[in-house]
Every structure is written in structure tokens, then in C-alpha cells.
Motif scaffolding. Structure first.
Motif, PDB file in Angstrom:
ATOM      1  N   LEU A 121       0.827  -1.207   0.000  1.00  0.00           N
ATOM      2  CA  LEU A 121       0.000   0.000   0.000  1.00  0.00           C
ATOM      3  C   LEU A 121       0.859   1.253   0.000  1.00  0.00           C
ATOM      4  O   LEU A 121       0.585   2.213  -0.743  1.00  0.00           O
ATOM      5  CB  LEU A 121      -0.918  -0.001   1.229  1.00  0.00           C
ATOM      6  N   TYR A 122       1.926   1.252   0.814  1.00  0.00           N
ATOM      7  CA  TYR A 122       2.820   2.411   0.863  1.00  0.00           C
ATOM      8  C   TYR A 122       3.438   2.678  -0.503  1.00  0.00           C
ATOM      9  O   TYR A 122       3.420   3.811  -1.004  1.00  0.00           O
ATOM     10  CB  TYR A 122       3.921   2.189   1.907  1.00  0.00           C
ATOM     11  N   VAL A 123       3.999   1.644  -1.121  1.00  0.00           N
ATOM     12  CA  VAL A 123       4.671   1.807  -2.413  1.00  0.00           C
ATOM     13  C   VAL A 123       3.663   2.229  -3.480  1.00  0.00           C
ATOM     14  O   VAL A 123       3.954   3.094  -4.319  1.00  0.00           O
ATOM     15  CB  VAL A 123       5.390   0.508  -2.817  1.00  0.00           C
ATOM     16  N   PHE A 124       2.479   1.621  -3.446  1.00  0.00           N
ATOM     17  CA  PHE A 124       1.437   1.990  -4.422  1.00  0.00           C
ATOM     18  C   PHE A 124       1.094   3.473  -4.320  1.00  0.00           C
ATOM     19  O   PHE A 124       0.985   4.168  -5.335  1.00  0.00           O
ATOM     20  CB  PHE A 124       0.183   1.140  -4.193  1.00  0.00           C
ATOM     21  N   GLU A 125       0.923   3.974  -3.097  1.00  0.00           N
ATOM     22  CA  GLU A 125       0.545   5.380  -2.913  1.00  0.00           C
ATOM     23  C   GLU A 125       1.647   6.320  -3.387  1.00  0.00           C
ATOM     24  O   GLU A 125       1.367   7.386  -3.953  1.00  0.00           O
ATOM     25  CB  GLU A 125       0.212   5.653  -1.441  1.00  0.00           C
ATOM     26  N   GLU A 126       2.908   5.960  -3.176  1.00  0.00           N
ATOM     27  CA  GLU A 126       4.006   6.808  -3.647  1.00  0.00           C
ATOM     28  C   GLU A 126       4.082   6.803  -5.169  1.00  0.00           C
ATOM     29  O   GLU A 126       4.304   7.853  -5.786  1.00  0.00           O
ATOM     30  CB  GLU A 126       5.335   6.346  -3.043  1.00  0.00           C
ATOM     31  N   ASN A 182      -3.785 -10.757  -4.874  1.00  0.00           N
ATOM     32  CA  ASN A 182      -4.035  -9.389  -4.405  1.00  0.00           C
ATOM     33  C   ASN A 182      -5.465  -9.167  -3.938  1.00  0.00           C
ATOM     34  O   ASN A 182      -5.908  -8.024  -3.796  1.00  0.00           O
ATOM     35  CB  ASN A 182      -3.704  -8.396  -5.531  1.00  0.00           C
ATOM     36  N   THR A 183      -6.200 -10.253  -3.721  1.00  0.00           N
ATOM     37  CA  THR A 183      -7.617 -10.151  -3.361  1.00  0.00           C
ATOM     38  C   THR A 183      -7.825  -9.286  -2.120  1.00  0.00           C
ATOM     39  O   THR A 183      -8.618  -8.338  -2.126  1.00  0.00           O
ATOM     40  CB  THR A 183      -8.216 -11.552  -3.120  1.00  0.00           C
ATOM     41  N   GLN A 184      -7.120  -9.604  -1.045  1.00  0.00           N
ATOM     42  CA  GLN A 184      -7.284  -8.851   0.204  1.00  0.00           C
ATOM     43  C   GLN A 184      -6.855  -7.399   0.029  1.00  0.00           C
ATOM     44  O   GLN A 184      -7.514  -6.477   0.540  1.00  0.00           O
ATOM     45  CB  GLN A 184      -6.474  -9.515   1.320  1.00  0.00           C
ATOM     46  N   PHE A 185      -5.754  -7.182  -0.681  1.00  0.00           N
ATOM     47  CA  PHE A 185      -5.255  -5.823  -0.900  1.00  0.00           C
ATOM     48  C   PHE A 185      -6.276  -4.976  -1.654  1.00  0.00           C
ATOM     49  O   PHE A 185      -6.589  -3.849  -1.246  1.00  0.00           O
ATOM     50  CB  PHE A 185      -3.940  -5.882  -1.685  1.00  0.00           C
ATOM     51  N   VAL A 186      -6.837  -5.519  -2.737  1.00  0.00           N
ATOM     52  CA  VAL A 186      -7.804  -4.760  -3.544  1.00  0.00           C
ATOM     53  C   VAL A 186      -9.107  -4.552  -2.773  1.00  0.00           C
ATOM     54  O   VAL A 186      -9.687  -3.462  -2.802  1.00  0.00           O
ATOM     55  CB  VAL A 186      -8.069  -5.484  -4.883  1.00  0.00           C
ATOM     56  N   MET A 187      -9.565  -5.590  -2.076  1.00  0.00           N
ATOM     57  CA  MET A 187     -10.802  -5.468  -1.276  1.00  0.00           C
ATOM     58  C   MET A 187     -10.660  -4.357  -0.243  1.00  0.00           C
ATOM     59  O   MET A 187     -11.578  -3.547  -0.055  1.00  0.00           O
ATOM     60  CB  MET A 187     -11.098  -6.792  -0.571  1.00  0.00           C
ATOM     61  N   GLU A 188      -9.516  -4.314   0.438  1.00  0.00           N
ATOM     62  CA  GLU A 188      -9.291  -3.300   1.463  1.00  0.00           C
ATOM     63  C   GLU A 188      -9.183  -1.918   0.847  1.00  0.00           C
ATOM     64  O   GLU A 188      -9.716  -0.937   1.386  1.00  0.00           O
ATOM     65  CB  GLU A 188      -8.020  -3.638   2.246  1.00  0.00           C
ATOM     66  N   TYR A 189      -8.500  -1.823  -0.290  1.00  0.00           N
ATOM     67  CA  TYR A 189      -8.293  -0.516  -0.932  1.00  0.00           C
ATOM     68  C   TYR A 189      -9.612   0.077  -1.424  1.00  0.00           C
ATOM     69  O   TYR A 189      -9.812   1.298  -1.370  1.00  0.00           O
ATOM     70  CB  TYR A 189      -7.323  -0.658  -2.102  1.00  0.00           C
ATOM     71  N   VAL A 228     -12.340   6.946  -3.563  1.00  0.00           N
ATOM     72  CA  VAL A 228     -11.355   6.780  -4.640  1.00  0.00           C
ATOM     73  C   VAL A 228     -11.893   7.423  -5.909  1.00  0.00           C
ATOM     74  O   VAL A 228     -13.038   7.885  -5.968  1.00  0.00           O
ATOM     75  CB  VAL A 228     -11.037   5.284  -4.882  1.00  0.00           C
ATOM     76  N   ASP A 229     -11.032   7.450  -6.945  1.00  0.00           N
ATOM     77  CA  ASP A 229     -11.467   8.006  -8.226  1.00  0.00           C
ATOM     78  C   ASP A 229     -11.235   6.988  -9.323  1.00  0.00           C
ATOM     79  O   ASP A 229     -10.773   5.871  -9.076  1.00  0.00           O
ATOM     80  CB  ASP A 229     -10.741   9.323  -8.525  1.00  0.00           C
ATOM     81  N   SER A 230     -11.533   7.372 -10.561  1.00  0.00           N
ATOM     82  CA  SER A 230     -11.458   6.436 -11.676  1.00  0.00           C
ATOM     83  C   SER A 230     -10.033   5.947 -11.927  1.00  0.00           C
ATOM     84  O   SER A 230      -9.836   4.801 -12.355  1.00  0.00           O
ATOM     85  CB  SER A 230     -12.018   7.087 -12.945  1.00  0.00           C
ATOM     86  N   ILE A 231      -9.034   6.793 -11.654  1.00  0.00           N
ATOM     87  CA  ILE A 231      -7.646   6.374 -11.848  1.00  0.00           C
ATOM     88  C   ILE A 231      -7.310   5.223 -10.907  1.00  0.00           C
ATOM     89  O   ILE A 231      -6.712   4.212 -11.306  1.00  0.00           O
ATOM     90  CB  ILE A 231      -6.677   7.548 -11.618  1.00  0.00           C
ATOM     91  N   LEU A 270      -8.092  -2.573 -11.121  1.00  0.00           N
ATOM     92  CA  LEU A 270      -8.504  -3.542 -12.139  1.00  0.00           C
ATOM     93  C   LEU A 270      -7.290  -4.203 -12.788  1.00  0.00           C
ATOM     94  O   LEU A 270      -7.280  -5.408 -13.044  1.00  0.00           O
ATOM     95  CB  LEU A 270      -9.350  -2.849 -13.201  1.00  0.00           C
ATOM     96  N   ARG A 271      -6.246  -3.403 -13.021  1.00  0.00           N
ATOM     97  CA  ARG A 271      -5.016  -3.959 -13.609  1.00  0.00           C
ATOM     98  C   ARG A 271      -4.324  -4.912 -12.636  1.00  0.00           C
ATOM     99  O   ARG A 271      -3.849  -5.975 -13.030  1.00  0.00           O
ATOM    100  CB  ARG A 271      -4.061  -2.824 -13.986  1.00  0.00           C
ATOM    101  N   ILE A 272      -4.280  -4.512 -11.364  1.00  0.00           N
ATOM    102  CA  ILE A 272      -3.602  -5.344 -10.368  1.00  0.00           C
ATOM    103  C   ILE A 272      -4.297  -6.684 -10.190  1.00  0.00           C
ATOM    104  O   ILE A 272      -3.651  -7.725 -10.011  1.00  0.00           O
ATOM    105  CB  ILE A 272      -3.523  -4.585  -9.023  1.00  0.00           C
TER     106      ILE A 272
END
Length: 418
Positions: free
Chosen positions: A272-277, A303-310, A317-320, A326-328
Motif C-alpha cells: 500500500l505504501y509503495v502503491f501510494e508513492e 491481491n484479493t485482500q489488498f484490492v478489497m481493502e483498498y 477513490v477516483d477512476s484512476i 482492475l489492472r492489479i
């Protein structure tokens, strides 16, 4: 010694020559320094040091104060009044510096040429106390040298302790006393600093858009001309400063640091940290290389848990961000149907991000592989209490398109089998 109109006029003329903006406002525009000059003509020591206390009431005025002190002292020199006083010492209220200025000014404007300071009859009793005060001032000044917030920078105290105020630049930082930094360090390291200081003659530079701790680390890096260890929550600010001030080697170093994070195996918190940066860099400078690198690295993970949490709250969130998730997840339709279902709980209207996500689905695949879940989601949307006519039409269109595409797909399969 009595004050005269000539002395007051002289003090005002010094301020005017020093181009102090408005001698009717607070010290950063000149008034307190004018008061100080006038008080230095008098015998009221308490009032003199009382005026100095005003300098410390608002730390944000320090840079303006130092600039004005420097300008006025320069004008005094041009007026053949030699005052060998460091403006920083004067600003900080060092009693020796104030006493030295007082002595020179009284020598210039007293009725005699004596350099001795005249003490009135009432003040004779306080002479011993004054001597004690000066002795205490020495100890206070020495202690102040070690603790002055103006001089604090990581691992640079010794450098700053010998800075000449005329060769230093004031850096204004967020929620703290300004920093005095050697001008050559700034102009050598950054073309932006060089333009501001050498071409535009800036004596102070605002860096209060950045976190103060990160500014200190950034300036220390410029001093050593190499990257230093820093806390990971300082990365964004340091990288941002390296871009804003065009410090190319530090930009490269920061990107390399982040690439190192991407290459290592990550848990969800680090991911999550790296993604946000990477997302910040993508948004701020429209550079997608690091984000592409991250996604290519983690796309094979679960990445199921990561995407569900995000995406647990699609409203935030926004469309970006949705497109990146969706890509992840390699467009895991079941996962995103579950996310929509989760976000519809306790809702009465259809949020735009749910509509956006539904438009990204392969409706034929959803119908064929996740029929029950897909049908439940559409039914939940139809039953929203305050759903608008427009949104209801949207659901009908999706349902119609799903049936149409499914029939076409089924027909094609039959033709193929024949």
C-alpha cells in the motif's frame, strides 16, 4: 541624554535608506527596530531589552527581522557608524551585541566623545546588577549557541555556527523557526536556488509547503552532495523538493530508493505504501514508469485482500485508482462484484464509482460465470430507496445489454458446434 527630533529623524532616515517597507507596522516591517534605535539613545536599559523580547513573540517574523537588521546595519556603516554586530546575535537578544550597538550609537550622538555609557543618578545603584547581567549574558549566549533553533540542521551545527549572516540565506519552514543556510551550498546544488538567490536577489526562501523535518534532511543532503538515510514517510517530501528545486542527482537517488522497495517482496502494508508513492508520482508529474513497474511485479500475487481493502469505500477513490486496481487484479470480475455488493450495503443511492465499475465488466463473462452474484448486484441496485430515474435507466440498459450479448454469444456457440 534627552532625545531630540534630530535623533528620531535620523532613525527614520536609516529605516528609509534600508528600504524597510512600512515603519508603522510590526517589527518585520521595521517599527520595533526603530523603537530599538530610539531606546538605544536613552538610559533605559530595561526598555531596551524589553524591546528585544518583542522579536521573539512571533517566530515567523524572524527572516524579515534579520533582513531588516542587516539592511539597517549596512546603512549605519555607510553613515560612518561602524557597528561590528552580527544581526543574528542582535535578533536573538544577546546582551553583549545590544550593549555594543548601544555604546556605538551613544558615542555618535552623545554630547561628549566619551565611549563610556552615561548612567543617571538613579541608575548608579544598578551598576553592579548590570555587570552581573552582562556576565550572565555571556553564559546565556554560549548556551544559546548550542540550542538556537535558527541554527539547527541535522549534522550541520558546526557549519552553521560559523556562518556569516551576509553569506547566509533564510529558509522559512513550516511551524518552526527559520533556518540560516549557506548561500553557496544552495546555489551550487540547485539551478532554482541559483536563480532565486543570484539573479533575483532573494535573501529568504519559503519552504513552508514542505514538512520541516524533511526540509532539514534535504538541506543536509545538499551539503554532503549525496543521499542520506531518511524515514520512509519523508520520501515524498524529499523527492518532491528534488523535483521542485531541480536537484537531478537527488531525483535519481529517490527513484532508485523506490525501485528498491518495488523489487523486494511486500506484504499488504508495504504494498500500500509503495502503491501510494507511485500513484503520487503518476498524478503529480504524469510519469507512469514506476507504477507500471510495481504492477508488473505484483500482478502474479494473490491481491484479493489488498484490492478489497483498498476499495472498501468506493466513495473515497477516483477512476484512476479503480483502473489501477482492475489492472492489479487482472479484472477479476467476481472480486469486483463482491466489492460493489459490499459498497451497496446501507446505501440509498447509486454512487458514480459503482456505475463506473459496472461499465468495466465483461457482462457476458459475468452472466456466464457468476450469474447468481451478478443478478443479486443488479437487484440490489434496482431496490435502492432513492435511486434516480437516470440511474434506474442505467441498470435497465445494463440488464438489456447483458441479455442481448448472452443470446448472441449462445447463438455463436451453437453455430460453431453445428
Amino acid at each position: 541624554m534627552d532625545l531630540t527630533d534630530d535623533i528620531i529623524d535620523w532613525a527614520n532616515s536609516i529605516l528609509i535608506k534600508a528600504k524597510v517597507n512600512d515603519p508603522t507596522k510590526d517589527f518585520c516591517d521595521g517599527t520595533v527596530f526603530m523603537e530599538l534605535i530610539v531606546l538605544l539613545m536613552s538610559d533605559n536599559e530595561t526598555a531596551v531589552f524589553g524591546a528585544l523580547e518583542k522579536f521573539h513573540e512571533n517566530p515567523s517574523t524572524m527572516a524579515y527581522s534579520l533582513n531588516n537588521l542587516r539592511a539597517v546595519l549596512k546603512c549605519l556603516t555607510e553613515d560612518e557608524i561602524i557597528v561590528d554586530v552580527n544581526p543574528l546575535d542582535l535578533y536573538r537578544g544577546k546582551k553583549q551585541a545590544v550593549w555594543q550597538l548601544l555604546t556605538v550609537l551613544r558615542d555618535k550622538y552623545s554630547d561628549t566623545n566619551s565611549s563610556e555609557i552615561e548612567i543617571s543618578g538613579e541608575d548608579v545603584k544598578t551598576q553592579d546588577k548590570t555587570d552581573q547581567l552582562n556576565s550572565a549574558a555571556d553564559a546565556e549566549d554560549n548556551e544559546g549557541d548550542a540550542t538556537s533553533s535558527c541554527l539547527e540542521l541535522p549534522e550541520l551545527e558546526d557549519q552553521h555556527a560559523v556562518l556569516n549572516i551576509n553569506e547566509s540565506i533564510i529558509i522559512l519552514i513550516k511551524d518552526g523557526d527559520p533556518l540560516c543556510v549557506d548561500r553557496q551550498r544552495l546555489t551550487k546544488a540547485s539551478p532554482v536556488f541559483k536563480r532565486l538567490i543570484d539573479e533575483l536577489s532573494f535573501h529568504e526562501i519559503e519552504m513552508d509547503d514542505f514538512e520541516a523535518d524533511a526540509v532539514g534532511v534535504f538541506l543536509a543532503m545538499l551539503e554532503e552532495e549525496k543521499a542520506k538515510d531518511f524515514e520512509k514517510d519523508q520520501f515524498r517530501e524529499i523527492h518532491k523538493m528534488s523535483v521542485v528545486f531541480e536537484v537531478l542527482w537527488l531525483q535519481i537517488s529517490c527513484r532508485s530508493w523506490l525501485r528498491g522497495k518495488i523489487k523486494r517482496r511486500m506484504g499488504n502494508e508495504e504494498k500500500l505504501y509503495v502503491f501510494e508513492e507511485c500513484l503520487f508520482i503518476l498524478r503529480k508529474w504524469e510519469e507512469n514508469f514506476l507504477m507500471d513497474m510495481l504492477i508488473s511485479k505484483i500482478v502474479c500475487d494473490d491481491n484479493t485482500q489488498f484490492v478489497m481493502e483498498y476499495l472498501k469505500d468506493l466513495k473515497k477513490v477516483d477512476s484512476i485508482q479503480i483502473d489501477l486496481m482492475l489492472r492489479i487484479s487482472v479484472r477479476d470480475n467476481k472480486l469486483f462484484l463482491q466489492i460493489i455488493q459490499q459498497n451497496l450495503v446501507d446505501e440509498t443511492t447509486l454512487h458514480k464509482n459503482i456505475k463506473y465499475l459496472l461499465q468495466k465488466f465483461d457482462v457476458v463473462f459475468c452472466w456466464a460465470e457468476h450469474n447468481d452474484l451478478y443478478t443479486q448486484v443488479l437487484e440490489q441496485i434496482r431496490n435502492l430507496q432513492d435511486i434516480s430515474v437516470e440511474d434506474l435507466k442505467f441498470v435497465v440498459e445494463i440488464s438489456t445489454e447483458t441479455i442481448k450479448q448472452s443470446k448472441l454469444h449462445h447463438s455463436q456457440r451453437i453455430d460453431y458446434s453445428i
